[in-house]
Design a protein around this motif. Structure first.
Motif, PDB file in Angstrom:
ATOM      1  N   ASP A  55      -4.868   9.794  16.925  1.00  0.00           N
ATOM      2  CA  ASP A  55      -4.931   9.214  15.590  1.00  0.00           C
ATOM      3  C   ASP A  55      -4.889  10.378  14.602  1.00  0.00           C
ATOM      4  OD1 ASP A  55      -5.589   8.080  13.150  1.00  0.00           O
ATOM      5  OD2 ASP A  55      -7.193   6.824  13.973  1.00  0.00           O
ATOM      6  N   LEU A  56      -3.742  10.551  13.943  1.00  0.00           N
ATOM      7  CA  LEU A  56      -3.568  11.694  13.042  1.00  0.00           C
ATOM      8  C   LEU A  56      -4.503  11.642  11.834  1.00  0.00           C
ATOM      9  CD1 LEU A  56       0.319  12.032  13.165  1.00  0.00           C
ATOM     10  CD2 LEU A  56      -1.383  13.466  14.304  1.00  0.00           C
ATOM     11  N   SER A  57      -5.058  10.464  11.538  1.00  0.00           N
ATOM     12  CA  SER A  57      -5.989  10.357  10.407  1.00  0.00           C
ATOM     13  C   SER A  57      -7.395  10.830  10.787  1.00  0.00           C
ATOM     14  CB  SER A  57      -6.046   8.916   9.895  1.00  0.00           C
ATOM     15  OG  SER A  57      -6.702   8.075  10.828  1.00  0.00           O
ATOM     16  N   ARG A  58      -7.607  11.150  12.064  1.00  0.00           N
ATOM     17  CA  ARG A  58      -8.939  11.562  12.526  1.00  0.00           C
ATOM     18  C   ARG A  58      -8.912  12.934  13.201  1.00  0.00           C
ATOM     19  NH1 ARG A  58     -12.786   7.456  12.905  1.00  0.00           N
ATOM     20  NH2 ARG A  58     -12.000   5.451  12.238  1.00  0.00           N
ATOM     21  N   LEU A  59      -8.026  13.810  12.740  1.00  0.00           N
ATOM     22  CA  LEU A  59      -7.957  15.155  13.307  1.00  0.00           C
ATOM     23  C   LEU A  59      -9.216  15.949  12.973  1.00  0.00           C
ATOM     24  CD1 LEU A  59      -4.299  16.286  12.522  1.00  0.00           C
ATOM     25  CD2 LEU A  59      -5.222  15.452  14.691  1.00  0.00           C
ATOM     26  N   ASP A  60      -9.548  16.891  13.837  1.00  0.00           N
ATOM     27  CA  ASP A  60     -10.641  17.810  13.580  1.00  0.00           C
ATOM     28  C   ASP A  60     -10.393  18.526  12.247  1.00  0.00           C
ATOM     29  OD1 ASP A  60     -12.929  19.460  15.123  1.00  0.00           O
ATOM     30  OD2 ASP A  60     -11.666  20.835  13.953  1.00  0.00           O
ATOM     31  N   LYS A  61     -11.440  18.682  11.448  1.00  0.00           N
ATOM     32  CA  LYS A  61     -11.289  19.297  10.118  1.00  0.00           C
ATOM     33  C   LYS A  61     -10.723  20.711  10.189  1.00  0.00           C
ATOM     34  CE  LYS A  61     -14.659  16.670   7.517  1.00  0.00           C
ATOM     35  NZ  LYS A  61     -15.848  16.699   6.675  1.00  0.00           N
ATOM     36  N   VAL A  62     -11.143  21.479  11.187  1.00  0.00           N
ATOM     37  CA  VAL A  62     -10.634  22.849  11.322  1.00  0.00           C
ATOM     38  C   VAL A  62      -9.134  22.821  11.584  1.00  0.00           C
ATOM     39  CG1 VAL A  62     -10.737  24.968  12.695  1.00  0.00           C
ATOM     40  CG2 VAL A  62     -12.855  23.771  12.080  1.00  0.00           C
ATOM     41  N   LEU A  63      -8.683  21.930  12.461  1.00  0.00           N
ATOM     42  CA  LEU A  63      -7.251  21.809  12.733  1.00  0.00           C
ATOM     43  C   LEU A  63      -6.498  21.426  11.464  1.00  0.00           C
ATOM     44  CD1 LEU A  63      -4.759  21.736  14.535  1.00  0.00           C
ATOM     45  CD2 LEU A  63      -5.437  19.432  15.260  1.00  0.00           C
ATOM     46  N   ALA A  64      -6.994  20.456  10.733  1.00  0.00           N
ATOM     47  CA  ALA A  64      -6.334  20.034   9.490  1.00  0.00           C
ATOM     48  C   ALA A  64      -6.258  21.180   8.479  1.00  0.00           C
ATOM     49  CB  ALA A  64      -7.066  18.833   8.889  1.00  0.00           C
ATOM     50  N   MET A  65      -7.324  21.969   8.365  1.00  0.00           N
ATOM     51  CA  MET A  65      -7.320  23.103   7.429  1.00  0.00           C
ATOM     52  C   MET A  65      -6.320  24.168   7.858  1.00  0.00           C
ATOM     53  SD  MET A  65     -11.284  23.678   6.161  1.00  0.00           S
ATOM     54  CE  MET A  65     -11.563  24.748   7.531  1.00  0.00           C
ATOM     55  N   VAL A  66      -6.268  24.477   9.154  1.00  0.00           N
ATOM     56  CA  VAL A  66      -5.339  25.488   9.645  1.00  0.00           C
ATOM     57  C   VAL A  66      -3.896  25.041   9.428  1.00  0.00           C
ATOM     58  CG1 VAL A  66      -4.501  26.644  11.738  1.00  0.00           C
ATOM     59  CG2 VAL A  66      -6.943  26.536  11.266  1.00  0.00           C
ATOM     60  N   VAL A  67      -3.605  23.785   9.697  1.00  0.00           N
ATOM     61  CA  VAL A  67      -2.258  23.256   9.485  1.00  0.00           C
ATOM     62  C   VAL A  67      -1.856  23.416   8.016  1.00  0.00           C
ATOM     63  CG1 VAL A  67      -0.930  21.093   9.385  1.00  0.00           C
ATOM     64  CG2 VAL A  67      -2.247  21.661  11.438  1.00  0.00           C
ATOM     65  N   ARG A  68      -2.768  23.103   7.125  1.00  0.00           N
ATOM     66  CA  ARG A  68      -2.490  23.218   5.686  1.00  0.00           C
ATOM     67  C   ARG A  68      -2.356  24.677   5.260  1.00  0.00           C
ATOM     68  NH1 ARG A  68      -5.541  19.660   1.377  1.00  0.00           N
ATOM     69  NH2 ARG A  68      -4.336  18.198   2.580  1.00  0.00           N
ATOM     70  N   GLU A  69      -3.315  25.523   5.659  1.00  0.00           N
ATOM     71  CA  GLU A  69      -3.314  26.934   5.248  1.00  0.00           C
ATOM     72  C   GLU A  69      -2.086  27.686   5.748  1.00  0.00           C
ATOM     73  OE1 GLU A  69      -6.992  28.465   6.745  1.00  0.00           O
ATOM     74  OE2 GLU A  69      -8.188  27.453   5.202  1.00  0.00           O
ATOM     75  N   ARG A  70      -1.682  27.416   6.977  1.00  0.00           N
ATOM     76  CA  ARG A  70      -0.545  28.131   7.563  1.00  0.00           C
ATOM     77  C   ARG A  70       0.787  27.471   7.247  1.00  0.00           C
ATOM     78  NH1 ARG A  70      -2.640  30.462  13.365  1.00  0.00           N
ATOM     79  NH2 ARG A  70      -4.616  31.250  12.573  1.00  0.00           N
ATOM     80  N   GLN A  71       0.734  26.383   6.501  1.00  0.00           N
ATOM     81  CA  GLN A  71       1.952  25.657   6.108  1.00  0.00           C
ATOM     82  C   GLN A  71       2.849  25.414   7.316  1.00  0.00           C
ATOM     83  OE1 GLN A  71       3.645  27.790   2.783  1.00  0.00           O
ATOM     84  NE2 GLN A  71       1.858  27.441   1.525  1.00  0.00           N
ATOM     85  N   ILE A  72       2.278  24.755   8.313  1.00  0.00           N
ATOM     86  CA  ILE A  72       2.990  24.456   9.554  1.00  0.00           C
ATOM     87  C   ILE A  72       4.292  23.732   9.238  1.00  0.00           C
ATOM     88  CG2 ILE A  72       2.846  23.132  11.709  1.00  0.00           C
ATOM     89  CD1 ILE A  72       1.003  25.659  11.569  1.00  0.00           C
ATOM     90  N   ASP A  73       5.389  24.165   9.852  1.00  0.00           N
ATOM     91  CA  ASP A  73       6.691  23.570   9.542  1.00  0.00           C
ATOM     92  C   ASP A  73       7.280  22.744  10.681  1.00  0.00           C
ATOM     93  OD1 ASP A  73       7.283  25.689  11.191  1.00  0.00           O
ATOM     94  OD2 ASP A  73       8.647  26.672   9.819  1.00  0.00           O
ATOM     95  N   LEU A  74       6.608  22.708  11.829  1.00  0.00           N
ATOM     96  CA  LEU A  74       7.059  21.880  12.950  1.00  0.00           C
ATOM     97  C   LEU A  74       5.839  21.438  13.740  1.00  0.00           C
ATOM     98  CD1 LEU A  74       9.214  20.705  14.923  1.00  0.00           C
ATOM     99  CD2 LEU A  74       9.145  22.913  16.093  1.00  0.00           C
ATOM    100  N   VAL A  75       5.745  20.132  13.991  1.00  0.00           N
ATOM    101  CA  VAL A  75       4.687  19.575  14.825  1.00  0.00           C
ATOM    102  C   VAL A  75       5.345  18.973  16.055  1.00  0.00           C
ATOM    103  CG1 VAL A  75       2.920  17.766  15.014  1.00  0.00           C
ATOM    104  CG2 VAL A  75       3.114  19.116  12.908  1.00  0.00           C
TER     105      VAL A  75
END
Length: 131
Positions: A55-75
């Motif tokens: 459930d992508l709406s319930r990701l771990d907060k640390v994972l969500a922050m890292v994805v945002r901070e590193r501007q992930i371009d491929l999942v």
């Protein structure tokens, strides 16, 4: 590379604690992996899930922050539960690749394929409001 794995056990999926141990063992044998871990260009983070689904709406907060901070371009989402059952139609703000082996006859029929077919679904990034 950010490698997310389950926070807790689910079927035969690797947990984050198991992945940490495996990656340390691999790094001891492979200087590329060792360097990537040391330089933080390979990061292991728990997903916040203990399920074969995601459930992508319930990701771990640390994972969500890292994805945002590193501007992930491929999942890349792997596995029938994560890629097909729960995220097949998910539109992300970056490119995504959903990969799975279809292990269920009903699902194979629904998708127009055969049992044990392999699915690779690539979606370009979605700018919400501008498809």
């Amino acid at each position: 590379v950010v490698l997310a794995s389950n926070s807790g056990p689910a079927l035969n999926d690797v947990t984050n604690s198991e992945l940490q141990i495996l990656t340390e063992r691999i790094a001891a044998m492979d200087p590329v992996i060792e360097s990537a871990l040391r330089e933080d260009s390979l990061t292991l983070i728990q997903s916040g899930s203990s399920s074969p689904c995601l459930d992508l709406s319930r990701l771990d907060k640390v994972l969500a922050m890292v994805v945002r901070e590193r501007q992930i371009d491929l999942v890349i989402i792997e596995g029938m539960g994560r890629a097909i059952h729960t995220n097949y139609y998910a539109m992300l703000c970056c490119e995504s690749l959903k990969m799975a082996v279809i292990k269920n006859s009903w699902l194979a029929d629904r998708l127009g394929g055969k049992l044990f077919s392999v699915v690779f679904k690539f979606l370009p990034s979605c700018v919400f409001g501008h498809h």
